[in-house]
Enzyme design. Structure first.
Site, PDB file in Angstrom:
ATOM      1  N   CYS A 113       0.816  -1.232   0.000  1.00  0.00           N
ATOM      2  CA  CYS A 113       0.000   0.000   0.000  1.00  0.00           C
ATOM      3  C   CYS A 113       0.845   1.276   0.000  1.00  0.00           C
ATOM      4  O   CYS A 113       0.364   2.331  -0.384  1.00  0.00           O
ATOM      5  CB  CYS A 113      -0.947   0.005   1.188  1.00  0.00           C
ATOM      6  SG  CYS A 113      -2.096  -1.368   1.136  1.00  0.00           S
ATOM      7  N   HIS A 250      -3.437   7.284   2.558  1.00  0.00           N
ATOM      8  CA  HIS A 250      -3.818   5.967   2.036  1.00  0.00           C
ATOM      9  C   HIS A 250      -5.231   5.655   2.515  1.00  0.00           C
ATOM     10  O   HIS A 250      -5.569   5.887   3.674  1.00  0.00           O
ATOM     11  CB  HIS A 250      -2.826   4.914   2.545  1.00  0.00           C
ATOM     12  CG  HIS A 250      -3.220   3.519   2.197  1.00  0.00           C
ATOM     13  ND1 HIS A 250      -3.611   3.154   0.927  1.00  0.00           N
ATOM     14  CD2 HIS A 250      -3.284   2.387   2.949  1.00  0.00           C
ATOM     15  CE1 HIS A 250      -3.899   1.861   0.913  1.00  0.00           C
ATOM     16  NE2 HIS A 250      -3.712   1.373   2.132  1.00  0.00           N
ATOM     17  N   ASN A 280      -9.997  -0.226  -0.238  1.00  0.00           N
ATOM     18  CA  ASN A 280      -8.536  -0.128  -0.184  1.00  0.00           C
ATOM     19  C   ASN A 280      -7.970  -0.656  -1.500  1.00  0.00           C
ATOM     20  O   ASN A 280      -8.027  -1.848  -1.765  1.00  0.00           O
ATOM     21  CB  ASN A 280      -8.026  -0.939   1.010  1.00  0.00           C
ATOM     22  CG  ASN A 280      -6.512  -0.894   1.153  1.00  0.00           C
ATOM     23  OD1 ASN A 280      -5.808  -0.429   0.263  1.00  0.00           O
ATOM     24  ND2 ASN A 280      -6.027  -1.393   2.277  1.00  0.00           N
TER      25      ASN A 280
HETATM   26  N1  ACO Z   1     -18.523  -8.671   8.610  1.00  0.00           N
HETATM   27  C1  ACO Z   1     -18.987  -8.930   9.828  1.00  0.00           C
HETATM   28  N2  ACO Z   1     -18.186  -9.276  10.873  1.00  0.00           N
HETATM   29  C2  ACO Z   1     -16.862  -9.341  10.620  1.00  0.00           C
HETATM   30  C3  ACO Z   1     -16.322  -9.084   9.359  1.00  0.00           C
HETATM   31  C4  ACO Z   1     -17.215  -8.741   8.335  1.00  0.00           C
HETATM   32  N3  ACO Z   1     -16.790  -8.454   7.084  1.00  0.00           N
HETATM   33  N4  ACO Z   1     -14.973  -9.222   9.444  1.00  0.00           N
HETATM   34  C5  ACO Z   1     -14.687  -9.553  10.694  1.00  0.00           C
HETATM   35  N5  ACO Z   1     -15.830  -9.643  11.423  1.00  0.00           N
HETATM   36  C6  ACO Z   1     -15.991  -9.966  12.823  1.00  0.00           C
HETATM   37  C7  ACO Z   1     -14.805 -10.695  13.392  1.00  0.00           C
HETATM   38  O1  ACO Z   1     -14.893 -12.083  13.092  1.00  0.00           O
HETATM   39  C8  ACO Z   1     -14.944 -10.420  14.865  1.00  0.00           C
HETATM   40  O2  ACO Z   1     -15.907 -11.282  15.407  1.00  0.00           O
HETATM   41  P1  ACO Z   1     -15.675 -11.926  16.876  1.00  0.00           P
HETATM   42  O3  ACO Z   1     -15.636 -10.734  17.789  1.00  0.00           O
HETATM   43  O4  ACO Z   1     -16.855 -12.790  17.007  1.00  0.00           O
HETATM   44  O5  ACO Z   1     -14.365 -12.647  16.775  1.00  0.00           O
HETATM   45  C9  ACO Z   1     -15.539  -9.007  14.898  1.00  0.00           C
HETATM   46  O6  ACO Z   1     -16.072  -8.774  13.590  1.00  0.00           O
HETATM   47  C10 ACO Z   1     -14.530  -7.934  15.227  1.00  0.00           C
HETATM   48  O7  ACO Z   1     -13.346  -8.165  14.459  1.00  0.00           O
HETATM   49  P2  ACO Z   1     -12.103  -7.239  14.560  1.00  0.00           P
HETATM   50  O8  ACO Z   1     -11.072  -7.748  13.613  1.00  0.00           O
HETATM   51  O9  ACO Z   1     -11.728  -7.010  15.966  1.00  0.00           O
HETATM   52  O10 ACO Z   1     -12.737  -5.879  13.985  1.00  0.00           O
HETATM   53  P3  ACO Z   1     -12.090  -4.482  13.901  1.00  0.00           P
HETATM   54  O11 ACO Z   1     -12.935  -3.491  14.550  1.00  0.00           O
HETATM   55  O12 ACO Z   1     -10.637  -4.515  14.240  1.00  0.00           O
HETATM   56  O13 ACO Z   1     -12.208  -4.193  12.336  1.00  0.00           O
HETATM   57  C11 ACO Z   1     -10.817  -4.249  10.409  1.00  0.00           C
HETATM   58  C12 ACO Z   1     -11.601  -5.056  11.404  1.00  0.00           C
HETATM   59  C13 ACO Z   1     -11.783  -3.384   9.639  1.00  0.00           C
HETATM   60  C14 ACO Z   1     -10.079  -5.204   9.457  1.00  0.00           C
HETATM   61  C15 ACO Z   1      -9.794  -3.363  11.152  1.00  0.00           C
HETATM   62  O14 ACO Z   1      -9.072  -4.130  12.053  1.00  0.00           O
HETATM   63  C16 ACO Z   1      -8.860  -2.662  10.221  1.00  0.00           C
HETATM   64  O15 ACO Z   1      -9.238  -1.826   9.437  1.00  0.00           O
HETATM   65  N6  ACO Z   1      -7.547  -2.955  10.335  1.00  0.00           N
HETATM   66  C17 ACO Z   1      -6.569  -2.323   9.501  1.00  0.00           C
HETATM   67  C18 ACO Z   1      -6.607  -2.940   8.164  1.00  0.00           C
HETATM   68  C19 ACO Z   1      -5.851  -2.163   7.187  1.00  0.00           C
HETATM   69  O16 ACO Z   1      -5.772  -0.960   7.230  1.00  0.00           O
HETATM   70  N7  ACO Z   1      -5.296  -2.888   6.263  1.00  0.00           N
HETATM   71  C20 ACO Z   1      -4.693  -2.326   5.182  1.00  0.00           C
HETATM   72  C21 ACO Z   1      -3.300  -1.949   5.442  1.00  0.00           C
HETATM   73  S1  ACO Z   1      -2.694  -1.462   3.978  1.00  0.00           S
HETATM   74  C22 ACO Z   1      -2.154  -2.763   3.064  1.00  0.00           C
HETATM   75  O17 ACO Z   1      -0.970  -2.913   2.908  1.00  0.00           O
HETATM   76  C23 ACO Z   1      -3.066  -3.735   2.374  1.00  0.00           C
END
Ligand code: ACO
EC number: 2.3.1.180
Length: 323
Positions: A113, A250, A280
């Site tokens: 990214c 980003h 993203n």
């Molecule tokens: N729909 C519904 N529920 C979901 C989904 C979905 N699509 N995905 C995960 N969940 C659930 C999980 O299973 C979890 O359930 P549980 O509590 O029963 O275990 C719950 O939602 C919470 O999951 P978390 O991972 O704690 O959710 P969080 O609030 O952290 O959000 C997210 C997840 C959006 C991925 C967040 O962590 C995030 O944005 N992280 C950064 C990601 C990022 O920026 N990546 C790109 C970097 S750049 C690159 O190089 C690609």
């Protein structure tokens, strides 16, 4: 001193738009969850005939048009991508050929990214070092090809697209009032390599593999890393957040963008947000966001613009430029 000045920009998006609701029959998720956790409402997904090379070519042609240039004017193409058309040759070379350009040189840059930010900083060094006068910097990705479409924690987050800039050498006074790239700061730390990666590759599995991410871990590090590298860039340029006209981060997650801007003291109205439209798009996200803010008249000639990205590796970086 020589400055690398933006002469034009462009973008390209796949024809098909996939809304959050379109995932509801595929994996256990909801529009509400995706919007609340990420700010994403839709993303573009490439058809079979739309590739990193074809999207990159379209974005490059749009950038050349807006610069009033043709491929004959360019001497270097740097393509930031983690989803090349082939393991080799570099997709940049394929784009060079598609543009009918048989002079100069082209290569790919892989920093996930952060790729576009790395590529702009690299293009600036080639220009200032006298190795190139006009550089086409492209970010193009087809992450839809490396997603595990049964994994709800990743498949809803990413999209496909491309964006490009034309940079040209121009004499500057060496002052903050110059147009062009003014400061850059790049970082990486492979200790985090297993938090966001693709589980395949030519030298390991011999397959392409799928994207795997510990989202919560990425989130935990993102804001601190982003703000550190931006503060380093501010200090190199001798400016503060108040001097900025636009912050183009980003586009991974609206909550990360908001938290970073808040920590840095960047006013909300200066932040360009397109994660709702594109998801993203990895190395394409910053130039796609730029293209939206230029097209709607927000970013204008002379504006002070901060680009930032963070991604797999981890890699992270920031570039300050005057448009
Ligand atoms: N729909 C519904 N529920 C979901 C989904 C979905 N699509 N995905 C995960 N969940 C659930 C999980 O299973 C979890 O359930 P549980 O509590 O029963 O275990 C719950 O939602 C919470 O999951 P978390 O991972 O704690 O959710 P969080 O609030 O952290 O959000 C997210 C997840 C959006 C991925 C967040 O962590 C995030 O944005 N992280 C950064 C990601 C990022 O920026 N990546 C790109 C970097 S750049 C690159 O190089 C690609």
């Amino acid at each position: 001193m020589i400055r690398s000045v933006v002469r034009g920009n462009g973008a390209a998006l796949p024809r098909r738009i996939m809304k959050n609701a379109d995932f509801e029959g595929m994996v256990e998720t909801s529009d509400e969850w995706i919007v609340q956790r990420t700010g994403i409402r839709q993303r573009h997904v490439a058809a079979d005939d739309e590739t990193t090379a074809s999207l990159g070519e379209d974005a490059a042609r749009a950038a050349l048009d807006s610069a009033g240039m043709t491929p004959a004017d360019i001497d270097l193409i740097i393509l930031a991508t983690s989803t090349p058309n082939n393991t080799f040759p570099a997709t940049a070379v394929e784009i060079q050929n598609r543009l009918g350009m048989h002079h100069g040189f082209a290569f790919d840059m892989q920093a996930v990214c952060s790729g576009f930010v790395y590529a702009v900083a690299t293009a600036d060094l080639y220009i200032r070092g006298g190795l190139a006068k006009r550089v086409l910097v492209i970010g193009s990705e087809t992450f839809s090809r490396i997603l595990d479409w049964s994994d709800r924690s990743t498949c809803v987050l990413f999209g496909d697209g491309a964006g490009a800039l034309v940079l040209e050498a121009e004499d500057g006074a060496g002052a903050i009032t110059d147009r062009g790239v003014l400061a850059a700061s790049l970082r990486s730390d492979g200790v985090h390599k297993d938090k966001l990666f693709v589980d395949g590759g030519p030298s390991t599995t011999g397959t392409v593999g799928h994207l795997r991410m510990e989202g919560r871990e990425v989130f935990k590090h993102a804001v601190g890393m982003i703000t550190d590298v931006i503060e380093a860039t501010f200090s190199e340029a001798g400016i503060t957040a108040e001097d900025l006209d636009w912050f183009v981060p980003h586009q991974a997650n609206k909550r990360i963008i908001d938290a970073s801007a808040k920590k840095l003291g960047i006013a909300e109205e200066k932040v360009v947000v397109t994660v709702d439209l594109h998801g993203n798009t990895s190395a394409a996200s910053v130039p796609l966001a730029l293209s939206v803010a230029v097209a709607d008249g927000r970013i204008k000639k002379g504006d002070l613009v901060l680009l930032e990205a963070m991604g797999g590796g981890f890699t992270w970086g920031a570039v300050l430029l005057r448009w």
